[in-house]
Design a protein around this motif. Structure first.
Motif, PDB file in Angstrom:
ATOM      1  N   LEU A   1      46.389  40.643  38.725  1.00 32.42           N
ATOM      2  CA  LEU A   1      45.144  39.898  38.969  1.00 32.42           C
ATOM      3  C   LEU A   1      43.934  40.817  38.853  1.00 32.42           C
ATOM      4  O   LEU A   1      42.893  40.429  38.315  1.00 32.42           O
ATOM      5  N   GLY A   2      44.077  42.033  39.356  1.00 29.04           N
ATOM      6  CA  GLY A   2      42.982  42.984  39.281  1.00 29.04           C
ATOM      7  C   GLY A   2      42.578  43.279  37.846  1.00 29.04           C
ATOM      8  O   GLY A   2      41.392  43.348  37.521  1.00 29.04           O
ATOM      9  N   LYS A   3      43.562  43.435  36.988  1.00 30.84           N
ATOM     10  CA  LYS A   3      43.273  43.691  35.578  1.00 30.84           C
ATOM     11  C   LYS A   3      42.664  42.460  34.909  1.00 30.84           C
ATOM     12  O   LYS A   3      41.739  42.568  34.100  1.00 30.84           O
ATOM     13  N   GLU A   4      43.177  41.279  35.261  1.00 32.36           N
ATOM     14  CA  GLU A   4      42.683  40.050  34.642  1.00 32.36           C
ATOM     15  C   GLU A   4      41.212  39.803  34.973  1.00 32.36           C
ATOM     16  O   GLU A   4      40.424  39.416  34.113  1.00 32.36           O
ATOM     17  N   TYR A   5      40.839  40.060  36.248  1.00 33.16           N
ATOM     18  CA  TYR A   5      39.472  39.775  36.695  1.00 33.16           C
ATOM     19  C   TYR A   5      38.592  41.022  36.736  1.00 33.16           C
ATOM     20  O   TYR A   5      37.450  40.948  37.183  1.00 33.16           O
ATOM     21  N   LYS A   6      39.146  42.156  36.294  1.00 30.86           N
ATOM     22  CA  LYS A   6      38.422  43.437  36.347  1.00 30.86           C
ATOM     23  C   LYS A   6      38.020  43.768  37.784  1.00 30.86           C
ATOM     24  O   LYS A   6      36.901  44.220  38.060  1.00 30.86           O
ATOM     25  N   LEU A   7      38.968  43.552  38.709  1.00 32.14           N
ATOM     26  CA  LEU A   7      38.752  43.820  40.135  1.00 32.14           C
ATOM     27  C   LEU A   7      39.879  44.709  40.666  1.00 32.14           C
ATOM     28  O   LEU A   7      40.471  44.438  41.710  1.00 32.14           O
ATOM     29  N   GLU A   8      40.175  45.787  39.952  1.00 32.92           N
ATOM     30  CA  GLU A   8      41.317  46.625  40.306  1.00 32.92           C
ATOM     31  C   GLU A   8      41.129  47.331  41.653  1.00 32.92           C
ATOM     32  O   GLU A   8      40.036  47.827  41.959  1.00 32.92           O
TER      33      GLU A   8
ATOM     34  N   ARG B   1      42.695  38.222  47.545  1.00 33.71           N
ATOM     35  CA  ARG B   1      43.461  37.392  48.487  1.00 33.71           C
ATOM     36  C   ARG B   1      43.317  35.910  48.120  1.00 33.71           C
ATOM     37  O   ARG B   1      44.289  35.154  48.096  1.00 33.71           O
ATOM     38  N   LEU B   2      42.094  35.503  47.814  1.00 29.06           N
ATOM     39  CA  LEU B   2      41.850  34.100  47.481  1.00 29.06           C
ATOM     40  C   LEU B   2      42.469  33.736  46.135  1.00 29.06           C
ATOM     41  O   LEU B   2      43.041  32.656  45.977  1.00 29.06           O
ATOM     42  N   LEU B   3      42.349  34.635  45.167  1.00 27.61           N
ATOM     43  CA  LEU B   3      42.910  34.356  43.849  1.00 27.61           C
ATOM     44  C   LEU B   3      44.431  34.353  43.885  1.00 27.61           C
ATOM     45  O   LEU B   3      45.077  33.565  43.170  1.00 27.61           O
TER      46      LEU B   3
END
Length: 509
Positions: free
Chosen positions: A127-134, A156-158
């Motif tokens: 998820l971090g890579k997908e949303y650029k939120l690593e 957490r929400l995603l």
């Protein structure tokens, strides 16, 4: 109505009252599916109350709430979460001693007693890579920057597929680059069909990001505008009831006394409550007539700097001098007597006592003040009269000495703290994040108060994470990163982007 036509959020006729005030007066609010909807308004306009009703944390006296077409029972956070609502608050709901993945498991029902942390970590990384939120999934939260902690809240929400996400002042603690990363992530969420409520006082960000903007004022929705229908000036006019004065002072023009500094730190090192070294061999000087800004992302030693400057924390090495007198590790009372005032970062926990009324909070530092003593007793009538004059001078609302501090909006609570500190006539004011979360009118008022204090021969140590706000009133500034400073710089030497790079630990080319 087909599901795709049903609003993501539909709030109709919401009424919420507190003792002596109607916070929401029959308010309607709708957010479409797949849109970023900004919610703006002055402090006390009703934004936080509206979102607490939406999340089920507050029960309205009247009105109905639906999320993604499902009618919500009143006062049920569980039902709101199950309907797909996720909230990212200003103050994060994380356990610092636990790792990222351990935090993500808190409050969730598990299908198995065996917790597969490695599997969850892989999902977090994806998820971090997908949303650029690593974020590093196995790192304890206390080791993360404030921007990374915010990413944990979002992930957490995603992770649990929240379809409607509410962000309350999300960029307040971020560097310029982290803000850009968040904006990209929010747009990506919208493009995936999620709905985003974006609450902010930064009108430039609102105008850049939002598809629609709803303006609240005094518990009512004034209007809802589409992208392109508003500019900063028109939004400010719709938000603010009555006239307000924009501070036009351009920092860097203050008249500094180039002689002896009022506050001087030499080679100071300080540890935090966990024993971690937060300030390292720090030098700093503050002179009469100036505002010295300290820029930096939260968590880089700002709290320890503010505390050591007012005697609330001991220095492991080095010296702290006030008006030439060494007060290192002498304790808060010695600093108060020497003329140091302190507006702490946490207005609610460290700056005020919520269950006490305005008069009692204003007199917390005045218990030894002869103006409020009658023999060995406190002179409450004198205290009440003085409180009323301060409420009028600082425009604190509601103007009731018996109102509790806990009932005030953020802007009015900040005015209360400034009134109490400056009433003691300090020469030095240490102000930690005094503009955080304030609306335009409140921020303008606070800026004017700080500028006036410096212009009258006092000095202000202004700790801020918002470079633009700091540059509006600071004469000089330093950048604090991992306990060490870069600078000082004169106002105008660096632009906000360069300051943001220094805040992130980068070297300027």
């Amino acid at each position: 109505m087909p599901a795709e036509k049903t609003p993501a959020i539909d709030m109709q006729g919401i009424v919420k009252r507190f003792p002596g005030v109607t916070a929401l007066a029959g308010l309607d609010f709708q957010v479409g599916r797949g849109e970023i909807h900004a919610l703006v308004g002055e402090n006390g306009a009703g934004k936080s109350t509206l979102m607490q009703v939406l999340s089920g944390r507050l029960v309205p006296e009247e009105g109905e709430v639906s999320i993604l077409g499902r009618r919500m029972p009143k006062g049920s956070p569980k039902a709101a979460i199950e309907a797909g609502l996720g909230m990212v608050y200003q103050h994060f709901k994380l356990a610092p001693s636990l790792t990222v993945v351990e935090n993500l498991l808190l409050g969730r029902q598990m299908n198995s007693f065996r917790l597969k942390l490695d599997d969850l970590a892989q999902k977090v990384e994806a998820l971090g890579k997908e949303y650029k939120l690593e974020v590093p999934p196995h790192t304890q939260v206390w080791k993360l920057s404030m921007g990374e902690r915010q990413r944990v809240e979002i992930l957490r929400l995603l992770l649990y597929d929240a379809r409607v996400l509410v962000f309350d002042e999300p960029t307040t603690i971020l560097t310029p680059q982290e803000t850009l990363d968040l904006v990209k992530a929010l747009r990506f969420m919208r493009d995936q069909g999620r709905s985003v409520v974006f609450i902010s006082h930064k009108l430039e960000e609102v105008l850049d990001l939002a598809d629609r903007i709803t303006i609240l004022r005094q518990g009512r929705a004034v209007t809802t505008l589409n992208r392109g229908e508003a500019d900063k000036e028109s939004l400010a006019g719709l938000m603010i009831a009555g006239e307000w004065e924009q501070v036009s002072y351009r920092a860097g023009q203050g008249q500094r006394d180039e002689h002896a500094p009022l506050l001087e730190l030499e080679d100071v090192s300080v540890r935090d409550d966990q024993g971690i070294l937060r300030l390292k061999d720090l030098d700093l000087s503050l002179r009469p007539g100036e505002i010295l800004g300290v820029a930096g992302v939260a968590g880089n030693g700002q709290r320890e700097l503010a505390d050591v400057c007012c005697g609330a924390r001991t220095a492991e090495k080095g010296s702290v001098k006030v008006k030439g007198r060494d007060l290192t590790n002498k304790g808060p009372f010695a600093y108060i007597k020497a003329g140091v005032g302190y507006v702490p970062e946490d207005r609610h926990t460290d700056g005020s006592i919520g269950i006490l009324n305005l008069m009692e909070n204003l007199m917390l530092k005045g218990v030894l003040d002869r103006r409020f003593k009658r023999g060995p007793w406190l002179d409450w009538p004198a205290g009440k009269k003085h409180t009323e004059s301060l409420i009028l001078e600082y425009d604190i609302r509601p103007p009731d000495p018996k109102a509790t501090a806990g009932s005030l909006s953020g802007g009015n609570l900040q005015k209360l703290l400034l009134a109490r500190e400056l009433d003691q006539k300090p020469k030095i004011l240490v102000a930690a994040y005094p503009l955080r979360g304030l609306d335009l009118a409140s921020a303008s008022f606070v800026e004017k108060v700080l500028r006036n204090h410096a212009d009258q021969g006092g000095a202000v140590l202004l700790i801020s994470e918002d470079a633009s706000q700091m540059l509006n009133i600071a004469d000089r500034f330093v950048v604090l990163f991992r306990g060490s400073t870069k600078g000082p710089f004169g106002n105008g030497e660096l632009n906000p982007t360069q300051i943001g790079l220094l805040m992130a630990g980068e070297e300027l080319k």
